[in-house]
Every structure is written in C-alpha cells, then in structure tokens.
Write a protein that holds these residues in place. Sequence first.
Motif: not given
Length: 301
Positions: A273-276, A248-250, A195, A255
Amino acid sequence: MDPSLLDTHPSSPVQSARLSEWARTSRTGVRYVETEAVWFRVREGGAGGPAVVFFADGPNALEHHDPIFNRLSQWTRVVVVDPPGFGFSTPKPNFDFTVGAFADGYAELLTSLGGPFVLCPTCTNVYPSALIAAQRPELVSHLILMQALDWDQEKMWTGKIVDPDGDLAKPFIGQKLNYRTRTTAPATWYPNALGAQDLAETFLKQSCECFAHGGNFCLASLIQNWFGPGVDSPSFLTFVQPALAVWGMNDRSHRRSDKRSLLNIAPHARYVEREGVGHFPEIEDPLWFEALLKDFLRDGG
C-alpha cells in the motif's frame, strides 16, 4: 451486428487515430507495431537491464508516463503501450474487445519486442497481464499489478463508479456516448482518481492534447465485452512469477473497495500500500516506484 464494429470498422472515426502525425512524433522512441488484430502504438527507450513494460490506463495515453519513463530509461529498457482502442492504438475489424483479445494482442506484441518482461499494468490491464503470465510464462519475468480488484468486484466497481447510469454498457448507445463525451470524461475522472489534486491539471492537459490530435477512448466496447450479459468470466490460472499487488490508497474511486481481493488473482503476490497516491502510482510518484521496482528486482520477489 456487433456494436464494437463502430470502433473497429475501417470507416470508424477510431481508425483515424493511427493517421495522426502528432501521435507518431509527440515523443522520441514512438513507433507502431502491427499484430494480427491491432496496430499498437508503443514508446521504447533505454537499454540493458530488465525490460519494463507499462500499459497506459485510459484516459491516459503513453505520454502520461513521461515521469517514470524518463527515470527508468536512464538505467534499463522501458516500453510504454497504448492499449487497443485507447490513446492511438487502433483495433482491426477482427479485434472483439474481449479480455482474451487483449491478452492475445499483448502477447503477440511482447513476442515481437523480445523479452522476457517486467509487466507493470494498472487497472484493466492487470487482467490480460495475469492471463499472459500463466499462459505464456516465457514472456513474463515479474509482475507489478496495480489498482485492480478480483474479477467479480471489478465488475461491480465498474457498474457503480465508471458507468453508474449503465449507458456505456448499452450496445451502440454506449459507443456513441463515448464519441460525444471522451474529451470531457477526464475532467470528472482525474479529480476522483488522483491522490494529489494538484496533479489533476497536468493529467487533464495531457489528455486534452491527445484527444485534440485524434486519440481514442473505446471504454464502451471494453465494458460491453468484458462485463456484458452472457459474457463468461475469464479463468485466471496460477502463475508463478514474482509479483507485487500495489494499491495507491488515495484513489477516491476505490475508497470502499476490497483492495486485497487482487490477491485472489495473484495469491502469492506481496501486497503493498502507498499513501498519498491514487489510481496511477507509478506516474504520481515515480521516485518511489523506481525504488520499489529496484528493490523488487534485487530481492527476486
């Protein structure tokens, strides 16, 4: 001849990983556990509390888990496992690299370690973990399933992203390609999967150190025996243990993936969901993951 014998035969270069002195001494708490079909390299630390298990997701090895291992071992028991044919765990000739073989090997290992366990698998390790939860529920108290799709979509993702030219899927050719490229593959993978790009150098440096001391990456045998022609898809029976489905969204490699398809394997799981962060949420943000784990265990799922 089964092409995975190139990895499991006693004279295979894969087998020399277990002889590495570095692999036995790189971290405190490292030891080998012999099961019927695998010599597993594990690292254990901490005491008391729930026993939490992580499975390294190649090209990671158990050394990559230092950030989360160091945090959790302060208050609970932690186990990190190199999967069969990855890192420094070596499969025996009777290991056939099927998802069932992974599940059986992990179940035997967990039985010997004493549980029950909170399983925290990432990517390919999600599938044998789900099988164990259903078939051997006494071994599993909770699951945190990370960065995986349902089986059919995982198969498509592997073909498009991991092996887009189809070379790893070719018997014998794939194994030989693995031997040639295992030290260079991480340089392509980490910038795509992580990420935060500033982590890529750290992850790559650790992988290079493991490979320099004889670490393995038997991805071709896994792909061929999980997704190859004529290979039956596993049946994921219902399991009842509390579960999280974490993404992990990054993670650039996913994608376009249908991330919620993981809920087809664990319909009752709470989706997070976890951004970054990317493909390795528990390592990329260990502080966040520790808080997530504590909340999950406290709330009972």
